[in-house]
Enzyme design. Structure first.
Site, PDB file in Angstrom:
ATOM      1  N   LYS A 265      -8.238   3.371   2.199  1.00 11.27           N
ATOM      2  CA  LYS A 265      -7.501   4.595   1.882  1.00 11.27           C
ATOM      3  C   LYS A 265      -7.624   4.976   0.412  1.00 11.27           C
ATOM      4  O   LYS A 265      -7.664   6.164   0.074  1.00 11.27           O
ATOM      5  CB  LYS A 265      -6.031   4.435   2.272  1.00 11.27           C
ATOM      6  CG  LYS A 265      -5.840   4.494   3.785  1.00 11.27           C
ATOM      7  CD  LYS A 265      -4.439   4.101   4.220  1.00 11.27           C
ATOM      8  CE  LYS A 265      -4.195   2.616   4.146  1.00 11.27           C
ATOM      9  NZ  LYS A 265      -5.098   1.811   5.008  1.00 11.27           N
TER      10      LYS A 265
ATOM     11  N   SER B  69       0.837  -1.206   0.000  1.00 19.85           N
ATOM     12  CA  SER B  69       0.000   0.000   0.000  1.00 19.85           C
ATOM     13  C   SER B  69       0.872   1.257   0.000  1.00 19.85           C
ATOM     14  O   SER B  69       0.372   2.369   0.009  1.00 19.85           O
ATOM     15  CB  SER B  69      -0.942   0.013   1.216  1.00 19.85           C
ATOM     16  OG  SER B  69      -0.217  -0.125   2.420  1.00 19.85           O
TER      17      SER B  69
ATOM     18  N   ASN C  16      -2.078  -2.539  13.047  1.00 18.94           N
ATOM     19  CA  ASN C  16      -3.545  -2.431  13.021  1.00 18.94           C
ATOM     20  C   ASN C  16      -4.042  -1.190  13.758  1.00 18.94           C
ATOM     21  O   ASN C  16      -4.914  -0.471  13.261  1.00 18.94           O
ATOM     22  CB  ASN C  16      -4.186  -3.692  13.618  1.00 18.94           C
ATOM     23  CG  ASN C  16      -3.857  -4.928  12.800  1.00 18.94           C
ATOM     24  OD1 ASN C  16      -3.254  -4.826  11.729  1.00 18.94           O
ATOM     25  ND2 ASN C  16      -4.239  -6.099  13.297  1.00 18.94           N
TER      26      ASN C  16
ATOM     27  N   THR D  40     -40.255  24.282 -11.200  1.00 15.10           N
ATOM     28  CA  THR D  40     -40.479  22.954 -10.626  1.00 15.10           C
ATOM     29  C   THR D  40     -40.822  22.066 -11.817  1.00 15.10           C
ATOM     30  O   THR D  40     -41.473  22.526 -12.764  1.00 15.10           O
ATOM     31  CB  THR D  40     -41.639  22.943  -9.598  1.00 15.10           C
ATOM     32  OG1 THR D  40     -42.841  23.329 -10.256  1.00 15.10           O
ATOM     33  CG2 THR D  40     -41.367  23.909  -8.433  1.00 15.10           C
ATOM     34  N   HIS D  41     -40.323  20.850 -11.784  1.00 10.55           N
ATOM     35  CA  HIS D  41     -40.432  19.939 -12.946  1.00 10.55           C
ATOM     36  C   HIS D  41     -39.793  20.566 -14.186  1.00 10.55           C
ATOM     37  O   HIS D  41     -40.164  20.244 -15.300  1.00 10.55           O
ATOM     38  CB  HIS D  41     -41.881  19.571 -13.244  1.00 10.55           C
ATOM     39  CG  HIS D  41     -42.663  19.181 -12.029  1.00 10.55           C
ATOM     40  ND1 HIS D  41     -42.737  17.890 -11.576  1.00 10.55           N
ATOM     41  CD2 HIS D  41     -43.363  19.938 -11.132  1.00 10.55           C
ATOM     42  CE1 HIS D  41     -43.477  17.855 -10.465  1.00 10.55           C
ATOM     43  NE2 HIS D  41     -43.850  19.088 -10.164  1.00 10.55           N
TER      44      HIS D  41
ATOM     45  N   GLN E 218      -7.256  -2.270   4.219  1.00 12.60           N
ATOM     46  CA  GLN E 218      -6.217  -1.456   3.587  1.00 12.60           C
ATOM     47  C   GLN E 218      -6.779  -0.614   2.437  1.00 12.60           C
ATOM     48  O   GLN E 218      -6.298   0.473   2.161  1.00 12.60           O
ATOM     49  CB  GLN E 218      -5.104  -2.379   3.075  1.00 12.60           C
ATOM     50  CG  GLN E 218      -4.016  -1.687   2.288  1.00 12.60           C
ATOM     51  CD  GLN E 218      -2.789  -2.566   2.147  1.00 12.60           C
ATOM     52  OE1 GLN E 218      -2.116  -2.842   3.125  1.00 12.60           O
ATOM     53  NE2 GLN E 218      -2.505  -3.009   0.934  1.00 12.60           N
TER      54      GLN E 218
ATOM     55  N   SER F  10     -14.618  24.093 -28.959  1.00 13.47           N
ATOM     56  CA  SER F  10     -14.728  22.851 -29.726  1.00 13.47           C
ATOM     57  C   SER F  10     -13.620  22.810 -30.757  1.00 13.47           C
ATOM     58  O   SER F  10     -13.206  23.847 -31.288  1.00 13.47           O
ATOM     59  CB  SER F  10     -16.094  22.813 -30.414  1.00 13.47           C
ATOM     60  OG  SER F  10     -16.051  21.986 -31.546  1.00 13.47           O
TER      61      SER F  10
ATOM     62  N   LYS G 166     -18.242  27.677 -30.399  1.00 15.42           N
ATOM     63  CA  LYS G 166     -18.630  27.067 -29.134  1.00 15.42           C
ATOM     64  C   LYS G 166     -17.926  27.629 -27.901  1.00 15.42           C
ATOM     65  O   LYS G 166     -16.744  27.936 -27.937  1.00 15.42           O
ATOM     66  CB  LYS G 166     -18.365  25.556 -29.196  1.00 15.42           C
ATOM     67  CG  LYS G 166     -19.199  24.847 -30.215  1.00 15.42           C
ATOM     68  CD  LYS G 166     -20.588  24.541 -29.713  1.00 15.42           C
ATOM     69  CE  LYS G 166     -20.519  23.292 -28.888  1.00 15.42           C
ATOM     70  NZ  LYS G 166     -21.839  22.809 -28.512  1.00 15.42           N
TER      71      LYS G 166
ATOM     72  N   ASN H 258     -18.080  25.947 -24.280  1.00 18.45           N
ATOM     73  CA  ASN H 258     -18.693  24.797 -23.600  1.00 18.45           C
ATOM     74  C   ASN H 258     -18.442  24.820 -22.086  1.00 18.45           C
ATOM     75  O   ASN H 258     -17.353  25.172 -21.648  1.00 18.45           O
ATOM     76  CB  ASN H 258     -18.148  23.491 -24.184  1.00 18.45           C
ATOM     77  CG  ASN H 258     -18.631  23.261 -25.606  1.00 18.45           C
ATOM     78  OD1 ASN H 258     -19.709  23.710 -25.980  1.00 18.45           O
ATOM     79  ND2 ASN H 258     -17.830  22.578 -26.395  1.00 18.45           N
TER      80      ASN H 258
ATOM     81  N   GLU I  36     -19.645  20.108 -16.471  1.00 16.78           N
ATOM     82  CA  GLU I  36     -20.002  18.737 -16.870  1.00 16.78           C
ATOM     83  C   GLU I  36     -19.138  17.724 -16.128  1.00 16.78           C
ATOM     84  O   GLU I  36     -19.624  16.690 -15.667  1.00 16.78           O
ATOM     85  CB  GLU I  36     -19.836  18.583 -18.388  1.00 16.78           C
ATOM     86  CG  GLU I  36     -20.896  19.354 -19.159  1.00 16.78           C
ATOM     87  CD  GLU I  36     -20.561  19.504 -20.638  1.00 16.78           C
ATOM     88  OE1 GLU I  36     -21.486  19.485 -21.442  1.00 16.78           O
ATOM     89  OE2 GLU I  36     -19.375  19.658 -20.991  1.00 16.78           O
TER      90      GLU I  36
ATOM     91  N   TYR J 155      -9.138  -7.122  12.500  1.00 12.70           N
ATOM     92  CA  TYR J 155      -8.518  -6.519  11.318  1.00 12.70           C
ATOM     93  C   TYR J 155      -8.446  -7.543  10.201  1.00 12.70           C
ATOM     94  O   TYR J 155      -8.106  -8.706  10.429  1.00 12.70           O
ATOM     95  CB  TYR J 155      -7.100  -6.016  11.639  1.00 12.70           C
ATOM     96  CG  TYR J 155      -6.413  -5.456  10.405  1.00 12.70           C
ATOM     97  CD1 TYR J 155      -6.587  -4.130  10.036  1.00 12.70           C
ATOM     98  CD2 TYR J 155      -5.640  -6.278   9.577  1.00 12.70           C
ATOM     99  CE1 TYR J 155      -6.006  -3.624   8.883  1.00 12.70           C
ATOM    100  CE2 TYR J 155      -5.052  -5.779   8.418  1.00 12.70           C
ATOM    101  CZ  TYR J 155      -5.241  -4.447   8.077  1.00 12.70           C
ATOM    102  OH  TYR J 155      -4.674  -3.958   6.935  1.00 12.70           O
TER     103      TYR J 155
HETATM  104  N1  ARG Z   1      -1.112  -1.339   5.207  1.00  9.63           N
HETATM  105  C1  ARG Z   1      -2.042  -1.852   6.150  1.00  9.63           C
HETATM  106  C2  ARG Z   1      -3.370  -1.106   6.010  1.00  9.63           C
HETATM  107  O1  ARG Z   1      -3.402  -0.148   5.355  1.00  9.63           O
HETATM  108  C3  ARG Z   1      -1.534  -1.679   7.539  1.00  9.63           C
HETATM  109  C4  ARG Z   1      -2.017  -2.694   8.504  1.00  9.63           C
HETATM  110  C5  ARG Z   1      -1.513  -4.025   8.124  1.00  9.63           C
HETATM  111  N2  ARG Z   1      -1.741  -4.955   9.168  1.00  9.63           N
HETATM  112  C6  ARG Z   1      -1.598  -6.278   9.013  1.00  9.63           C
HETATM  113  N3  ARG Z   1      -1.824  -7.005  10.021  1.00  9.63           N
HETATM  114  N4  ARG Z   1      -1.283  -6.775   7.863  1.00  9.63           N
HETATM  115  O2  ARG Z   1      -4.367  -1.523   6.530  1.00  9.63           O
END
Ligand code: ARG
Length: 460
Positions: free
Chosen positions: A328, A26, A113, A158-159, A325, A280, A286, A288, A293, A320
């Site tokens: 994110k 990650s 974790n 409205t509508h 992971q 365009s 144009k 735009n 959009e 966990y």
């Molecule tokens: N990169 C992991 C995450 O974003 C960190 C935690 C990993 N923990 C594990 N027990 N493998 O969640």
């Protein structure tokens, strides 16, 4: 010299396959957590020293090492090795390489974790403030534009059919009020997530006498996540954040849709500055509204992120799981999208003019004053349902003759109702109607002025 992260691998007979390394890493996206990871580690190490789990000199060495690593990352001098898997291991490995044994003590009573759960909460706390600032910027742009048009009428729909006349300021302030709720939702989300999971360890806490309150305080958390299992398992706050963003995106998308329509020749209500339009490759005439959009389109990705996050959560057993992971990916990409969209929305609003002359010229079509005429009859004593019928018949007659209500003669009116008198003409036409709005929050100049005064003060 202490073992580096390689000690982890002693459990496994073989090195991970290259495919595995690539699939589980990650680092390519969680590097942006580095400051939070390092701040969290310093707080954790300080607590370990307080609890005599490490010595004061060891803490100082850890702190110095982490600060140096942070500076290297900041300056782009830090070399990331993807076999480190994630930002937590990358930083820890670099620390151990740099300072040896004290570095190997940093992970005492901690797991990735609780570490990652802490990092993402810290990151979101700041990101929410950034988004709130973006919202405020956009609100200010709307207020600024609205303050130019407290009296200028425009049609409301409205509508998507002509409904009643409103003043332009009232229309614009509708976005300010919804954005205020968006900001409040983010504030609530921040309040709920501002509790420390640090010290929950892998899932069960620690047999060592760590002090979770101390780290929570150092990191500015208002509270602890008390249950260690919950602390490392849940990402409900990520889902909530994404939901809040999804609503902002929905609001931006509806605004964009309005202005795409308003900027057409058919409506011709607004002119968006050239700097925020595109042209365009083929049609030379144009201008735009591509910015709007794309703003509308990006809503799809934000909704997608919310659904992805909810789906990531739903099938997991307690505790966990590596599934987490992926939180994110969705949180980061959505935050980026929202920052960009809010910023450009504010710029578009600041660089748009309302074509009041053109709008005024079109106000006589569509019987925008029909409801006000029915209310005129109510004021003269007629029950509303009956008044609705009288005006409906007048509108049908006008439509046949191709003229607005205001061009009917008094005799035409009185044929339908003797309650209609010569003063009726003061009640017809968009400008007269908006002036007469009397209820709280109505779309007239008086109410718009009150709201403008409120927002100017509130957003100052
Ligand atoms: N990169 C992991 C995450 O974003 C960190 C935690 C990993 N923990 C594990 N027990 N493998 O969640």
């Amino acid at each position: 010299m202490a073992d580096t992260q390689r000690s982890w691998e002693k459990r496994l007979a073989a090195k991970p396959d290259e495919l595995t390394v690539d699939y589980v890493e990650s680092l390519s996206y969680d590097t942006r957590l580095y400051q939070y990871d390092i701040v969290g580690s310093i707080a954790h190490a300080a607590m370990l020293a307080e609890q005599k789990l490490i010595t004061q000199p060891e803490f100082k060495a850890i702190e110095k090492g982490l600060v140096e690593i942070s500076e290297e990352i900041e300056a782009g001098r830090f070399e990331f090795d993807k076999s480190a898997e994630d930002i937590h291991m990358a930083v820890e490995a670099a620390l151990i390489k740099r300072i040896g044994d004290p570095g190997a003590k940093l992970h005492t009573g901690r797991s990735r974790n609780d570490q990652v759960a802490t990092d993402i909460r810290l990151w979101l706390r700041d990101e929410i403030e950034t988004l709130q600032a973006g919202i405020a910027q956009l609100q200010k742009a709307f207020v600024e534009l609205a303050s130019k048009h407290p009296d200028d009428p425009m049609p409301a729909y409205t509508h998507l059919q002509r409904a009643q006349p409103i003043v332009i300021a009232a229309y614009l302030l509708s976005f300010v009020e919804q954005l205020e709720r968006d900001s409040a939702r983010l504030r609530n989300c921040r309040t709920l997530l501002n509790a420390s999971p640090l010290g929950a360890g892998a899932i069960a806490g620690s047999t060592l006498a760590i002090d979770r309150k101390s780290t929570a305080e150092k990191l500015g958390f208002a509270d602890l996540v008390y249950n260690s299992i919950d602390a490392i398992s849940d990402r409900d706050f990520c889902a909530e954040f994404l939901f809040d963003c999804a609503l902002i995106a929905a609001h931006l998308s509806r605004f964009a849709e309005d202005w795409i329509l308003f900027s057409t020749n058919e409506f011709a209500f607004i002119r968006i500055d050239d700097a925020f339009c595109t042209s365009s490759s083929m049609m030379p005439q144009k201008r735009n509204p591509d910015v709007l959009e794309l703003m509308r389109a990006k809503t799809g990705a934000v909704y997608g992120a919310l659904v992805a996050m909810l789906t990531i959560l739903k099938g997991q057993p307690s505790g966990y799981n590596r599934d987490l992971q992926e939180d994110k990916i969705h949180v980061f990409s959505t935050a980026d999208t929202m920052e960009n969209s809010l910023e450009i929305a504010a710029a578009v609003v600041a660089h748009t003019t309302f074509r009041t002359r053109e709008i005024r010229a079109g106000l006589d079509s569509g019987f925008l004053d029909a409801t006000a005429l029915a209310e005129y009859l109510v004021k003269k004593g007629m029950p509303f349902r009956q008044a609705h019928g009288v005006v409906g018949a007048l509108v049908a007659a006008c439509e046949k003759q191709g003229k607005p209500l205001g061009q009917l003669s008094l005799t035409d009116f009185q044929e339908r109702s003797p309650l209609i008198e010569a003063d009726v003409y003061d009640y017809l036409g968009a400008a007269n109607v908006v002036r007469r709005y009397a209820s709280a929050g109505a779309a007239g100049p008086e109410q718009a002025r009150q709201q403008l005064a409120f927002w100017k003060k509130h957003l100052a």
